[in-house]
Scaffold this motif. Structure first.
Motif: not given
Lengths: 106, 321
Positions: B74-78, B80, B92, B131-132
């Motif tokens: 479950l991601s809140n897509a945070t 950097f 989410y 991924e960054a």
């Protein structure tokens, strides 16, 4: 109803030397608990583990001191950790085959 | 006396009620909704796929290429650079994340059974990212086809593919898969961006035990030989939105027919692709223990070795039975 989830971060994985688990998102949770289960060993491995946290899933820092692992199942709780968790570990003197569970609750 | 077309009236009322429901109005479900999965309310039964293990629970007996598909998150897509992106609705989404290993696949599977035969549809709002990458030297400004030019970003070429697929069985043990894959790049990072499908059924643990194959870790579990895949339709322009930290949600709708055991059509935003001529291979042997199987899975596969992510804001599964 509160939410819960258990993630299997390693499954019958043989670990040696330095290692870290894959990042796992925990922003929705208030409490977490690790279960580090040793399935078998080779040699006489000395295992030390710590929880790591991250602001972005890319850069990591230790949350607590290294702990020695003994016995089949090691567990410890984690609180106030932000949005990602992982385990960092070091191993000397052998290797271990493990399952690693992360039990999460909102 | 005026007669009433009750079927039309029922359909019109259903459409009106759904259109006024903010959660459903962005979807186009068939009459019976089997699942409305909003990941602001947990994982909703979407779980990691794994191969089969023996009677002693020995996970070493799970096929190497099906042992490590990673638990959905479950991601809140945070990110950097900007912090929390959130989801299309609420905070989410469900995130499938690969390891940073070329060929590695992450999955989420939803396990149901069929109470009838006919049309079945899965819809979702999703987005995909690599991924960054932080640090490194100027070589990081290019990957495969894409060089950073202020707009385009090499991250786009570091995303391999996402897949939506079924696992279906019934009618005397006839088991088959329907598969729709958005192939973003090839193994060299060249942009492909086409819908693709396999012409062979998925290898099974029983076939492995019978010595028919032994696939290595990170093999493509859906169909391991790239020569067994075919493209369908023209390249699809997507909204990757340049950098790995901007998230734009895409609509996906995929219709299959379990009466005919056929694909029907696949929709990705404004592109609708006829899949009715796509072959649906059936396993040679009839299967027991799988009667009325109705499984859906999403998967994401990295070819670059950079972690690849598939985010699902929400998913709707519906049927016409």
């Amino acid at each position: 109803m509160l939410q819960s989830q258990t993630a299997i971060l390693e499954r019958n994985t043989t670990l040696s030397g330095d290692f870290a688990t894959e990042p796992f998102e925990t922003g929705w949770t208030r409490e977490a608990r690790w279960f580090f289960q040793i399935l078998s060993t080779e040699g006489d491995p000395q295992v030390e583990l710590t929880t790591q946290v991250s602001p972005d899933g890319l850069t990591w820092v230790d949350l607590d001191d290294l702990r020695q692992v003994s016995g089949e199942l090691t567990t410890w709780p984690v609180r106030e950790y932000g949005h990602w968790l992982r385990i960092r570990g070091t191993m000397t003197g052998g290797s271990v085959k493990v399952r690693i569970y992360l039990a999460l609750k909102s | 006396m005026t007669s009433v077309d009750t079927d039309s009236l029922r359909a019109a009322m259903r459409d009106a009620i759904r259109a006024s429901d903010v959660r459903l109005s962005k979807y186009n479900p068939l009459p019976r909704i089997l699942a409305l999965d909003d990941f602001n309310e947990g994982t909703n039964g979407w779980t990691e796929l794994i191969g089969n293990f023996n009677g002693r629970g020995d996970l070493d007996t799970v096929d190497a290429h099906m042992r490590d598909f990673r638990t959905p998150q479950l991601s809140n897509a945070t990110f950097f650079d900007t912090g929390t992106h959130g989801a299309m609705t609420g905070t989410y989404s469900l995130k499938l994340a690969t390891r940073p290993y070329p060929g590695h696949t992450a999955t989420a599977i939803r396990r149901l059974t069929m109470a009838g035969r006919g049309l079945v549809q899965i819809e979702a709002y999703l987005t995909y990212k690599a991924e960054a990458q932080l640090g490194g030297d100027a070589e990081r400004d290019q990957y495969g086809d894409v060089a950073w030019d202020g707009n385009l970003h090499p991250s786009e070429a570091q995303f391999g593919a996402f897949t939506v697929a079924t696992d279906l069985c019934g009618d005397g043990g006839r088991r088959y898969h329907t598969v729709a894959r958005f192939q973003n790049t090839d193994a060299d990072g060249n942009l492909v961006r086409r819908l693709s499908y396999p012409v062979v059924p998925e290898p099974t643990p029983k076939e492995h035990l019978e010595g028919k194959f032994a696939l290595p870790y990170a093999a493509d579990f859906t169909a391991p030989d790239p020569n067994d895949w075919r493209y369908l339709g023209d390249p699809i322009e997507m909204c990757f939105n340049e950098v790995p930290t901007k998230v734009n949600w895409h609509y996906v709708r995929w219709l299959v027919d379990t009466e005919k055991r056929r694909n029907v059509e696949f929709q990705l935003n404004d592109r609708i692709i006829d899949m009715s001529d796509v072959p649906v291979p059936v396993y040679d042997e009839p299967y027991e223990s799988l009667d009325n199987l109705l499984n859906f899975y999403f998967s994401v596969r990295t070819l670059s070795g950079v972690r690849n992510f598939l985010f699902l804001d929400s998913v709707v599964i519906s049927a016409d039975w």
